[in-house]
Design an enzyme around this catalytic site. Structure first.
Site, PDB file in Angstrom:
ATOM      1  N   LYS A  43       0.835  -1.199   0.000  1.00  0.00           N
ATOM      2  CA  LYS A  43       0.000   0.000   0.000  1.00  0.00           C
ATOM      3  C   LYS A  43       0.874   1.256   0.000  1.00  0.00           C
ATOM      4  CE  LYS A  43      -3.635   0.161   2.786  1.00  0.00           C
ATOM      5  NZ  LYS A  43      -5.002   0.597   2.479  1.00  0.00           N
ATOM      6  N   ARG A 114      -3.093   3.114   8.835  1.00  0.00           N
ATOM      7  CA  ARG A 114      -3.441   1.816   8.244  1.00  0.00           C
ATOM      8  C   ARG A 114      -2.208   0.927   8.117  1.00  0.00           C
ATOM      9  NH1 ARG A 114      -6.521   5.290   4.663  1.00  0.00           N
ATOM     10  NH2 ARG A 114      -8.726   4.709   4.688  1.00  0.00           N
ATOM     11  N   GLY A 123      -8.110  -7.144   5.323  1.00  0.00           N
ATOM     12  CA  GLY A 123      -8.908  -7.267   6.544  1.00  0.00           C
ATOM     13  C   GLY A 123      -8.219  -7.971   7.699  1.00  0.00           C
ATOM     14  N   MET A 125      -5.420  -7.015   9.362  1.00  0.00           N
ATOM     15  CA  MET A 125      -4.847  -6.143  10.395  1.00  0.00           C
ATOM     16  C   MET A 125      -5.732  -4.904  10.566  1.00  0.00           C
ATOM     17  SD  MET A 125      -0.878  -6.654   9.608  1.00  0.00           S
ATOM     18  CE  MET A 125      -1.096  -6.607   7.876  1.00  0.00           C
ATOM     19  N   ARG A 387      -3.820  -1.207  -6.410  1.00  0.00           N
ATOM     20  CA  ARG A 387      -3.052  -2.472  -6.342  1.00  0.00           C
ATOM     21  C   ARG A 387      -3.488  -3.353  -7.502  1.00  0.00           C
ATOM     22  NH1 ARG A 387      -6.117  -4.588  -0.927  1.00  0.00           N
ATOM     23  NH2 ARG A 387      -8.179  -4.522  -1.801  1.00  0.00           N
ATOM     24  N   HIS A 513      -7.630 -43.784  -4.228  1.00  0.00           N
ATOM     25  CA  HIS A 513      -8.248 -44.244  -5.469  1.00  0.00           C
ATOM     26  C   HIS A 513      -9.287 -43.253  -5.973  1.00  0.00           C
ATOM     27  CE1 HIS A 513     -11.313 -46.427  -7.765  1.00  0.00           C
ATOM     28  NE2 HIS A 513     -10.256 -46.967  -8.328  1.00  0.00           N
ATOM     29  N   ARG A 622      -3.681 -47.202 -17.444  1.00  0.00           N
ATOM     30  CA  ARG A 622      -3.710 -48.229 -16.382  1.00  0.00           C
ATOM     31  C   ARG A 622      -4.637 -49.327 -16.873  1.00  0.00           C
ATOM     32  NH1 ARG A 622      -3.630 -43.262 -12.963  1.00  0.00           N
ATOM     33  NH2 ARG A 622      -2.022 -43.487 -11.356  1.00  0.00           N
ATOM     34  N   ARG A 678       0.632 -49.624 -19.675  1.00  0.00           N
ATOM     35  CA  ARG A 678       1.317 -50.278 -18.556  1.00  0.00           C
ATOM     36  C   ARG A 678       0.720 -51.658 -18.320  1.00  0.00           C
ATOM     37  NH1 ARG A 678       0.791 -47.848 -12.646  1.00  0.00           N
ATOM     38  NH2 ARG A 678      -1.293 -48.723 -12.865  1.00  0.00           N
ATOM     39  N   GLU A 805       9.612 -46.393  -9.924  1.00  0.00           N
ATOM     40  CA  GLU A 805       8.713 -46.067  -8.809  1.00  0.00           C
ATOM     41  C   GLU A 805       9.104 -46.777  -7.525  1.00  0.00           C
ATOM     42  OE1 GLU A 805       4.643 -47.047  -9.802  1.00  0.00           O
ATOM     43  OE2 GLU A 805       5.242 -48.871 -10.830  1.00  0.00           O
ATOM     44  N   SER A 824       9.522 -43.956 -16.989  1.00  0.00           N
ATOM     45  CA  SER A 824       8.427 -43.084 -16.565  1.00  0.00           C
ATOM     46  C   SER A 824       8.395 -43.129 -15.041  1.00  0.00           C
ATOM     47  CB  SER A 824       7.109 -43.567 -17.159  1.00  0.00           C
ATOM     48  OG  SER A 824       6.077 -42.740 -16.708  1.00  0.00           O
ATOM     49  N   GLY A 826       6.997 -43.122 -11.662  1.00  0.00           N
ATOM     50  CA  GLY A 826       5.714 -43.301 -10.960  1.00  0.00           C
ATOM     51  C   GLY A 826       5.874 -42.675  -9.594  1.00  0.00           C
ATOM     52  N   THR A 827       5.681 -41.391  -9.545  1.00  0.00           N
ATOM     53  CA  THR A 827       6.030 -40.662  -8.321  1.00  0.00           C
ATOM     54  C   THR A 827       5.031 -40.901  -7.181  1.00  0.00           C
ATOM     55  OG1 THR A 827       5.014 -38.763  -9.379  1.00  0.00           O
ATOM     56  CG2 THR A 827       7.422 -38.854  -9.371  1.00  0.00           C
ATOM     57  N   ASN A 828       3.890 -41.526  -7.489  1.00  0.00           N
ATOM     58  CA  ASN A 828       2.987 -41.870  -6.380  1.00  0.00           C
ATOM     59  C   ASN A 828       3.630 -42.956  -5.527  1.00  0.00           C
ATOM     60  OD1 ASN A 828       1.151 -40.191  -7.643  1.00  0.00           O
ATOM     61  ND2 ASN A 828       0.081 -41.860  -8.670  1.00  0.00           N
ATOM     62  N   ASP A 829       4.023 -44.045  -6.193  1.00  0.00           N
ATOM     63  CA  ASP A 829       4.660 -45.125  -5.443  1.00  0.00           C
ATOM     64  C   ASP A 829       6.040 -44.707  -4.960  1.00  0.00           C
ATOM     65  OD1 ASP A 829       3.055 -47.476  -5.067  1.00  0.00           O
ATOM     66  OD2 ASP A 829       2.901 -47.574  -7.242  1.00  0.00           O
ATOM     67  N   CYS A 891       4.568 -40.007 -14.673  1.00  0.00           N
ATOM     68  CA  CYS A 891       3.141 -40.299 -14.811  1.00  0.00           C
ATOM     69  C   CYS A 891       2.432 -40.353 -13.465  1.00  0.00           C
ATOM     70  CB  CYS A 891       2.914 -41.569 -15.611  1.00  0.00           C
ATOM     71  SG  CYS A 891       3.552 -43.031 -14.786  1.00  0.00           S
ATOM     72  N   TYR A 911       8.887 -35.203 -20.638  1.00  0.00           N
ATOM     73  CA  TYR A 911       7.447 -34.930 -20.599  1.00  0.00           C
ATOM     74  C   TYR A 911       6.862 -35.207 -19.217  1.00  0.00           C
ATOM     75  CZ  TYR A 911       6.580 -39.982 -20.863  1.00  0.00           C
ATOM     76  OH  TYR A 911       6.549 -41.324 -20.596  1.00  0.00           O
TER      77      TYR A 911
HETATM   78  C1  PEP Z   1       2.676 -44.108  -9.627  1.00  0.00           C
HETATM   79  O1  PEP Z   1       2.925 -44.911  -8.745  1.00  0.00           O
HETATM   80  O2  PEP Z   1       3.080 -42.936  -9.627  1.00  0.00           O
HETATM   81  C2  PEP Z   1       1.827 -44.497 -10.757  1.00  0.00           C
HETATM   82  C3  PEP Z   1       1.609 -43.675 -11.759  1.00  0.00           C
HETATM   83  O3  PEP Z   1       1.215 -45.706 -10.672  1.00  0.00           O
HETATM   84  P1  PEP Z   1      -0.105 -45.972  -9.813  1.00  0.00           P
HETATM   85  O4  PEP Z   1      -0.612 -44.661  -9.304  1.00  0.00           O
HETATM   86  O5  PEP Z   1      -1.083 -46.633 -10.714  1.00  0.00           O
HETATM   87  O6  PEP Z   1       0.409 -46.862  -8.742  1.00  0.00           O
HETATM   88 MG    MG Z   2       2.554 -47.008  -9.167  1.00  0.00          MG
END
Ligand code: PEP
Ligand code: MG
Length: 937
Positions: A43, A114, A123, A125, A387, A513, A622, A678, A805, A824, A826-829, A891, A911
């Protein structure tokens, strides 16, 4: 003897550093500017900048954020001693410019005080207005203004604000009323009136006396009459408000560091409530809702700023065109509009022109949409704030593209102007804003998949289908909008989920899931709403003392995680190909980005949506999701129940044509682009029913004794299914499954190629940990490919790659790359196994982990760069050391998260692959990563 230079005291070597805490602004001298937000707050910096631009800003000064830090560190006494001389000089500057004196009983200078942090914290402060009034000054003010009532109203507002903010006179409990309002109500009741505006001068004088008595009684001190003392108290209170609970919570939510501190802006008061030639209002240089390049805003004649916000009077529109549009919506005819709600353009045309010039100047100067506050005091315009305005996702896109076309900003700036996640606003249904205003949330969960949904509660996936198709048990044949409410979902619920408007689960996290599947479908979903208790027997959902039965209406906001009672109408925002500004933004992003964007898609429909949204391939199909469609599940179950390989092969032979036709569809939808398929990943028990009723139904259907089914379910039971018999371990144990899937892939590829379409199949092996594991599966795939090509006398180019993964795979990536043609991640696992956090159970402790700052973000949503990220970067490097042309993708869910995408860009991946509906977000995030990198080179 000459003293050597290094022996001199520091002050003799260089002038001592004199800290500066106060920066003036005004027509006659401005010390700050827009580039000093760190010191002056947003401000203060912009007030100074407006002065530099020659706009009419009431004179003032800003006490720097450094002073706030000083006051926190060393206390109020040290602060006041440090700044007193500078503040007095600042005051003298305001007095000189406004031609009034602070504390003058005849014509007092009044001040506003102010807060103003680096980032706007609306809002959070405190603010104090009309500072400098006391029993003598109020008389002078009334006389000078020729309006006693105005002066006493200003005085009572000042005491009220000061008593609350500085002297700390607050309600004693949250159920208590504001003590000042109690006094006001008493005076109004005595007088027999309803509105504050009905109080006359005598009533306001009575209020002032009442307020003062209240303060004396409750605080044990008198309200300060010395203006200087008032100012000191106000400055300290604003600094202290940096630490109040609201501000602390806001900072936590918005990642604003505590160390920033706030600045304090002290400025000459101007009044919009000095009669019919005075007004106050807010204005936007473009439409914050739609982004239309249309100056707009609202104002109230003879009013103070808070009256516009309080919403008691209907504000008028600034422009004539805005006023006419408003009248149409409000069903006000033209005669009434002109008489009661004229625009500023009509009412005060000269002022309007000045305001229009100011907004044009400011927008061209800041090169962004401006949100401005102004006051008109007796025919003179004053600018009080400007602003960069907050805006919807749609407005972000439109404004960025139009400003680019208008030559106001360049391409990288246009790309950076849009927050990628806000593209969700353009892609998913939203609630009707008016209906939403009246709704109150009944529970909250994780905003697992954005969008708005409203429908009738059902508790079973098959019933969701029946209801949606219009096959209710009561014989009614109207398709219903349903919300599927589950404790948690499983792959068996897929079809029910696909027909539901939205999904609500009591358990599960952002990669549960339900969350993953819903995002893939672009379907609204809230997961992990812990307050929801599902009773499947009673077919009820309970939240606290309230109960909802099957068929009751609820609504979900998947973007915020809010669950609402009842039906809130929704409207679709996006239903076809990308077009207009969004398409143009995407084209721009594509020109700047290096990362390709693919989609996680399991069906031709999903693939087509993904392609329309700009995916250039499928990064993950999948295949198990296909196993649940139609009556395939029966063949899958036959395979699982088979006693030997021959039995399994028989069942798999039934599945082959179905999988082949699935892949046909995918290859067609993605003609000319890579499709990564896969091999089967989940543990087999997921395909069997676990409840008694389901097992009985299965026994009937397959003409088998139920005991046999029970026994198989028990045999397949695992204590840690996520670390159990899944991924490539299935294909190692049952090579015939891999063979069938590989055959389906290659036969489909040849089919579609024969139709004249280009196909690029990629077969991906999940959950690999060693090269040998990979090679066993890859060899099988190559063997089947050779067989199919020989049988058909045709070939297709393909690749076989590995998911990375498991942490081990990342560590031995150089070896795995000897066999794998692509990786690829699999960053979840990979997250699950690196952190040792179960994807499905982390919801129970993650909130505490985030609260304590153990992790900054949910690591399943945004990649843990420090830990998991290292594994990704290492594997990428090692893999490419072995095979320089190794293609690298992601992925896991992180492929659709903007912060993670920036990380993957820097790690040199090729990618990312994400849910179809996140493809535009990923395209933009990838472009932003590229332009940020380019600007830092
Ligand atoms: C993962 O593990 O990142 C993945 C893409 O496989 P899924 O989620 O099906 O285990
Ligand atoms: Mg997986």
């Amino acid at each position: 003897m000459n003293t050597p230079i290094h022996a001199l005291p520091p002050s003799a070597q260089q002038p001592p550093h004199v800290p500066k805490y106060v920066y003036r602004f005004g027509a006659q001298g401005t010390e700050g500017g827009a580039g000093m937000k760190d010191v002056l707050g947003g401000k203060g910096a912009n007030l100074a900048e407006m002065c530099r631009l020659g706009l009419p800003v009431p004179a003032g000064f800003t006490i720097s954020t450094e002073a706030c830090a000083l006051s926190t560190r060393d206390g109020a006494g040290v602060l006041l001693a440090a700044i007193e001389a500078e503040v007095r000089a600042g005051l003298a500057h305001i007095e000189a410019e406004m031609g009034k004196r602070f504390g003058d009983a005849n014509d007092p200078l009044l001040l506003s005080v102010r807060s103003g942090a680096r980032a706007s914290m609306p809002g959070m402060m405190d603010t104090i207005l009309n500072l400098g009034l006391n029993d003598a000054a109020v008389i002078g003010l009334g006389r000078k203004a020729g309006n006693e009532r105005f002066a006493w109203d200003a005085y009572r507002r000042f005491i009220q604000m000061y008593g609350d903010v500085v002297m700390g006179l607050k309600p004693t409990s949250k159920e208590d009323s504001d003590p000042f309002e109690v006094v006001i109500d008493r005076v109004k009741a005595h007088k027999g009136v309803k509105l504050d505006t009905d109080l006359d001068t005598t009533d306001l004088q009575e209020l002032v006396q009442g307020f003062k008595a209240l303060i004396r009684a409750r605080i044990g001190r008198d309200f300060p009459t010395d203006p200087w003392e008032q100012l000191r108290g106000a400055v300290l209170a604003v600094f202290e408000s940096w630490h109040n609970e609201r501000a602390v919570v806001y900072r936590q939510l918005n990642d604003i560091p505590e160390s920033w501190g706030t600045a304090v802006n002290v400025q000459a008061m101007v009044f919009g409530n000095r009669g019919e030639h005075s007004a106050t209002g807010v204005a936007f240089s473009r439409d914050a809702g739609t982004g239309e390049d249309l100056f707009n805003g609202e104002f109230l004649v003879n009013a103070q700023g808070e009256d516009v916000v309080a919403g008691i009077r209907t504000p008028q529109q600034i422009t004539l065109i805005g006023s006419r549009r408003w009248a149409e919506l409000a069903q006000v005819d033209e005669v009434e509009r002109q008489a009661r709600y004229p625009s500023l353009e009509e009412l005060m045309p000269t002022i309007f022109q000045a305001l229009l010039q100011a907004e044009t100047l400011l927008e061209n100067h800041f090169k962004d949409m401006q949100d401005m506050e102004f006051t008109i005091q007796e025919g003179k315009l004053w600018m009080l704030q400007t602003r960069n305005g907050k805006r919807t996702g749609a407005a972000m896109v439109r404004i960025a593209m139009e400003m680019l076309a208008q030559g106001l900003i360049d391409e990288p700036t246009a790309l950076l102007r849009v927050t990628p996640d806000r593209l969700n606003d353009l892609l998913h249904p939203v609630f009707e804003p008016a209906a939403l205003q009246a709704a109150r949330p009944i529970a909250r969960g994780l905003p697992a998949s954005p969008g708005a949904a409203t429908g009738q509660v059902v508790f079973f996936a098959d019933e969701a289908e029946a209801w949606a198709k219009g096959e209710r048990g009561d014989g009614r044949a109207d398709g219903r909008a349903v919300i599927l409410v589950r404790q948690e979902t499983s792959p068996e619920d897929l079809r029910g989920m696909s027909v539901a408007q939205g999904i609500l689960t009591a358990r599960g996290g952002m990669t549960s899931h339900a969350a993953v599947v819903a995002r893939g479908m672009g379907k609204c979903c809230i997961s992990g709403a812990g307050a929801v208790q599902v009773d499947l027997k009673a077919r009820t959902m309970r939240i606290g003392a309230l109960t909802w039965h099957e068929g009751d209406w609820i609504s979900l906001n998947g973007s915020t995680g809010e669950v609402f009672d009842g039906r809130i109408p929704t409207r679709a925002v996006f239903e076809s190909d990308l077009s207009g500004d969004l398409a143009a933004l995407m084209a721009l992003a594509d020109r700047h980005r290096r990362l390709a964007v693919r989609a996680n898609a399991d069906t031709p429909q999903d693939a087509l949506v993904a392609r329309r949204l700009g995916a250039t391939g499928i990064g993950l199909c999948r295949t198990e999701h296909m196993f649940f469609q139609g009556d395939r599940i029966r063949a899958v179950r036959e395979m699982i129940l088979a006693d030997d390989e021959a039995g399994r092969r028989k069942a798999l032979a039934q599945l082959l044509p179905m999988q082949r036709s699935d892949f046909d569809g995918l290859f067609r939808a993605m003609a000319g682009l890579p499709v990564t398929i896969r091999l089967l990943d989940p543990p087999l028990h997921e395909f069997l029913p676990h409840d008694e009723a389901g097992q009985q139904a299965m026994a009937r259907q397959m003409r088998l004794p139920i005991a046999q089914i029970r026994q198989r379910v028990e045999a397949l039971h695992e204590f840690n299914p996520m670390l159990g018999h899944r991924g490539c371990r299935l294909g190692i144990s049952f090579p015939e499954i891999t063979e069938m899937q590989a055959r389906a892939v290659f036969e489909a590829a040849l089919n579609v190629q024969a139709e004249g379409l280009a196909v690029e199949p990629e077969v991906m092996i999940p959950l690999v940990g060693t090269l040998r594991e990979f090679s066993l599966q890859a060899d099988l795939v190559h063997r089947v490919a050779a067989q199919v090509f020989a049988e058909q006398g045709a070939k297709v180019a393909y690749r076989v790659g590995s998911m990375i993964e498991t942490p081990r795979a990342a560590l031995v990536a150089d070896r795995i790359a000897q066999g794998a043609e692509f990786f690829s991640f699999g960053t979840n696992d990979l997250t699950q196994m690196t952190l040792g956090f179960s994807r499905d159970d982390a919801g129970s402790f993650l909130p505490a982990y985030l609260h304590h700052g153990i992790y900054e973000h949910d690591p399943f949503r945004s990649i843990d760069q420090e830990g998991v990220g290292q594994l990704v970067a290492l594997a990428a490097r090692q893999g490419r050391a072995t095979r320089p042309d190794l293609s690298l993708g992601v992925c896991g869910e992180h492929g659709g998260d903007p912060a993670s995408i920036t990380f993957f860009h820097r790690a040199g991946l090729d990618y990312v692959s994400c849910s179809p509906f996140r493809v535009p977000i990923a395209r933009l995030a990838a472009a932003q990563a590229a332009v940020i990198e380019a600007s830092s080179e």
